[in-house]
Enzyme design. Sequence first.
Site, short mmCIF file in Angstrom:
data_model
loop_
_atom_site.label_atom_id
_atom_site.label_comp_id
_atom_site.label_asym_id
_atom_site.label_seq_id
_atom_site.Cartn_x
_atom_site.Cartn_y
_atom_site.Cartn_z
N ASP A 274 19.96 13.94 0.83
CA ASP A 274 21.15 13.52 0.10
C ASP A 274 22.34 13.77 1.03
O ASP A 274 22.23 14.49 2.03
CB ASP A 274 21.30 14.27 -1.23
C1 BGC Z 1 24.75 11.49 -4.30
C2 BGC Z 1 23.72 10.42 -4.02
C3 BGC Z 1 24.39 9.25 -3.35
C4 BGC Z 1 25.04 9.74 -2.06
C5 BGC Z 1 25.75 8.65 -1.30
C6 BGC Z 1 25.50 11.87 -3.05
O1 BGC Z 1 26.55 12.73 -3.32
O2 BGC Z 1 24.14 12.62 -4.86
O3 BGC Z 1 23.12 10.01 -5.22
O4 BGC Z 1 23.45 8.24 -3.10
O5 BGC Z 1 25.98 10.73 -2.39
O6 BGC Z 1 26.88 8.24 -1.96
#
Ligand code: BGC
Length: 889
Positions: A274
């Site tokens: 993530d």
């Molecule tokens: C989120 C993800 C997301 C990523 C990119 C993260 O903070 O938890 O779900 O895809 O950011 O935006």
Amino acid sequence: MQPVSSAEVDSDSSIEATSSPNGSEGPSTTPDTEISPPDSPFTPSEKLSDARQTAKKKLETLTLEEKFSLLTAADFWRTKAIPEKGIPAAKTTDGPNGARGGIFVGGTKAALFPCGISLAATWNKDLLFTVGQHLGNETRARSANILLGPTVCLHRHPVGGRNFESFSEDPLLTGKMAAQYIRGLQERGVSAAIKHFAVNEQETERNNMNTLVAERPLRELYLRPFEIAVREASPWAVMSSYNLINGIHADMNRHTLQEILRGEWGYDGTVISDWDGLNSTAESLKAGCDIEFPFSKKWRFEKLQKAIDDGSLTVEDIDKAVENTLTLVTRVKGDDVSEEPAEREDNRLETRELIREAGAQGMTLLKNDGSILPIDPRTTKLAVIGPNANRPIAGGGGSASLNPYYTTIPLDSIKQAIKEAGGNNEVTFAVGCHTNKWLPVASPLCTNIEGAPGVTIEWFYGDKFEGSPVLTETRLNTDLFLWDSAPVAKVGPHWSAIATTYLKPISSGKHTLSFMSVGSGRLFVDGKEVLDLSNWTEQGEAMFDGSIDYLVDLEMEAGKAVELKVRMTNELRPISKQKHHNSTHRYGGCRIGFKEQDHVDYIAEAVEAARSADVAVLIVGIDAEWESEGYDRQSMDLPVDGNQDRLVEAVLAANSRTVVVNQSGSPVTMPWADKVPTILQAWYQGQEAGNALADVLFGKKNPSGKLPCTFPRKLQDAPAYHNWPGEDLEVRYGENLFIGYRHYERAKVAPLFPFGHGLSYTKFEYGRPSINKKVLSSETGSTVEILLAVSNIGKVDGAETVQVYVHDEKSRLLRPEKELVAFEKVFLEAGETKHISLSLDKYAVGYYDPSIGHWIAEEGRFDVLIGASSADIRQTISFSVEKSFTWVF
Ligand code: BGC
């Protein structure tokens, strides 16, 4: 849906299911062993996929340094390209209910689909497959190759900030919907990145929260959607989660990533972190987190070399991760190293129609006493009331949000539908109350110096506003979330910026401006400083890391523009965080809100409108400010401070024919539910929210949604109430297996609306089921088939979701009263009967036995409960397992 045969029946004759086509009894084929088949879970396929073969070949051509470079993203959204070695970059985009493209706020316009919970409320697997295909087209139009979705974390507690984005409290419903979505998406050559692996059910302290979860709920609940998706749809990418699982961060958790995902399940794809979710160098790589997102120097590059030197990593570890990275890139890009095309819009009619249809199918009719719905648009005089009636509520907040092609507003869509139907009654509107968490963004009243909409930003190199701006640009929104879109290549890692805009109020009065800042920020009005947040300390909820919203009242004149100027930098605030992040600067941004003074008695206005109408349609709910990634809701009550509940009571007192429409991505408290005759749960339905609602209100479409989560009467009834959101960075999943309906049934706590509940404008009758054999054997692929007839005995066409639950009569370990094991949505014309067949296999009866580390189907009887919701069981039949057997995957 698998209709076996279809026959018209008299609507008043009771239904007899045909007997099973295969006969109903069969000899037992269960082998005579205690534990069978032997431990071997999964035999890796001899034949490697073409993409992996190519990846292996490309890997051989790379230097160690090139390999390192592939293990961290090249920028915010892309993997690293090495064109001279034939390796393209793959671009990711959020996800999951649309493809936003490369800019978080105000990027390329995109199709906004209903949010996850609304899609799950359709219970329609075929629809999810088609949604996946359309999302694939959208992703490609943004020149992206990996869609960051679906989100499959479970609804453990009603106030989870991202519940709207994910599907359900039930792992089977979640897994089945996710599998179809992924299959549709990947059929278009776009990779899914199913997320967040794993046990990421809350936003509070999400990066550092240690989730304490026992092995059974881990397997039977939280990992189950991923397991189903891996088995049925082979997602090409999995995104690890931020949290720790039993003491170890998810990105470096060998138990979940190695032993289970790649080991027991034989997962052949790629794991990405993530965003900013990597927590180590050697451990995460060894555990199998292949690519770090976004670009960062924190954990990889030269640290990988050091880890090889000190023996904590081997070149083989690096090769394995690089091979996985190259496999993903090859799957989505092949050898195409040509320049990435610009993002484009692709606003297709068929996608708009699909989104509208998905909206109606997800619309969940909770109550319809006296059949107030559907409303006759030609003859009924309507009052449309409520804080959500005259504004677009299209989705939740955070990474799932995007800049939609368009939005539809309930009030407009209702008026349009009345016009199309030839009705000429006037629709009255009253807002009833406001529910803003923050003041509305000022942008609609803002222009640049030339009078064009927007904000001018002058960017300076370094954080001291020195020299001339290196770049000047216009943004359309005064929500300046610059997480991914500061021009760092030009302004460097420490930057400063001046944002200027001119705000023209509509009325004169004492108006209110609001200002929040991520880094250091100061707000000036006509050259005078009104708020100094250069050194703020109070953390708010906006923009992941922003301050609270500060307010200032100012006398303003109608039509007279004032100059708003913000001087901001990306210095990390509060200063105390600099130590934690080991850095003085991070991302910056700010948000300017504005609200004019008002003197209206909103409730009196609403009561007046309701009183003079035949039917009052009252549209309440929450929105992307209250329900978002980044934080959890603080309460299940409708905001703010009970004003929406007071509005419902007042409108109902003025007009007993009141229809309450609730827009939210998770349950809300409805203290008035027993009194209000009609309640429609409308979720967040993307760009077609208004039209889908009008379709259902006027009966152009028959709602067929069923609740993917239980609506409790009050938050205190919810299973995780005592274990939410944890303390001292630790949350204990103390309710164990008993989340959602598993808890309400066992604890005998009556919910407000049970899991699976949803009414229709017609009625369905269930015939007596038949079963093709009475014994489920341990042979691979063994199933029992259940056949039953369902009739539409009403006067309009409609769709019913037949839900199948299993109750285990006796088991060594405690099991829930019933668990969803299968479902089928069936479309029936008025008066029509169809036979549906449902197939149950070992997964329908098994539970995870930690003492043997296997799934087990225990000998004994299993009741199959067939119903219209978890609490409305219409038919029961049973079968048995003669001898216990076990398996791993
Ligand atoms: C989120 C993800 C997301 C990523 C990119 C993260 O903070 O938890 O779900 O895809 O950011 O935006």
